[in-house]
Scaffold this active site. Sequence first.
Site: not given
Length: 326
Positions: A60, A129
């Site tokens: 990321e 998540h």
Amino acid sequence: MAKKTYIQAITEAQDLALANDENVIIFGEDVGKNGGVFRATDGLQEKYGEDRVFNTPLAESGIGGLAIGLTTQDYRPIMEIQFFGFVYEVMDSIAGQMARGRFRFHGTRKFPIVVRSPYGGGTKTPEMHADSLEGLMAQTPGLRVVMPATPADAKGLLLSSIESDDPVIFLENLRLYRSIRGEVPEGYYTTPLDKANVVREGKDVTVVTYGGMVHTSLAAAEDLAKEGIDVEVIDLRTVSPLDLDTIGKSIEKTGRVVVAQEAQRQAGIGAMVMSEISERFIMSLDAPIGRVAAPDSVYPFALAENEWLPKEDDVIDKIKEVVNFD
């Protein structure tokens, strides 16, 4: 207008943006041939080529750095973070660089980056998540945070975000991806950023909410209407900056307000909304502000999330408490 799912509207918006501006590019983990883990970019690489829609490594921080660099070459990047719980890996790029860019360069440079990412519970995802981390972004000056609740807004707000010269955190409620359908205008259109929407008018109490909790609040309002309680529901749509004018006008009419969010009480943006209401509109209130939120704990494992997440009954109970306050 055709009825489409939330995810279909997001895919269509990106398709139109790519067609409309050759400087728009999309990248992230598995967004290419696979179309992303939720198929939000399905078919776009095949249509526009690997130079404009492409996969990145599972890093990321690298995705964020790439986006910043591309803006110096006049690109308008759409970077996908596969789940927003992974945002910690790219916080320096987002909060330390993107958010400060236009200030740092005295407005001489643009940072037209859209950070797309799913968030939210209700689908039994693994740990990290489903977290609602919009509060982290909303407390970072220089970022705009957009959280659509309907397919029509998902398309229009995403196109507006892509057109924006400021970095936009565009958060998509995971549970809504395929659980709702709605009429979506055809073709290219934009929905104004920074403007809330009164999705249900009422006279007895205002519910200020956003994201997946919009639908929960609307369901609660319909149930309460059978008991004679008329609920106005405001969908913030953009949670930073807040549309305080729309909130204030509603409170002046109803005199009572409940703030509802999926995030924990100490997270999200509910506390900020309540603070602004208290500072600006307290003389219009006939009762204390009500709040509906998840408990202040780490997001639970999947087996417990249904008990942990705020539900329609929680909204109903809080509205009744505020309406019956004397």
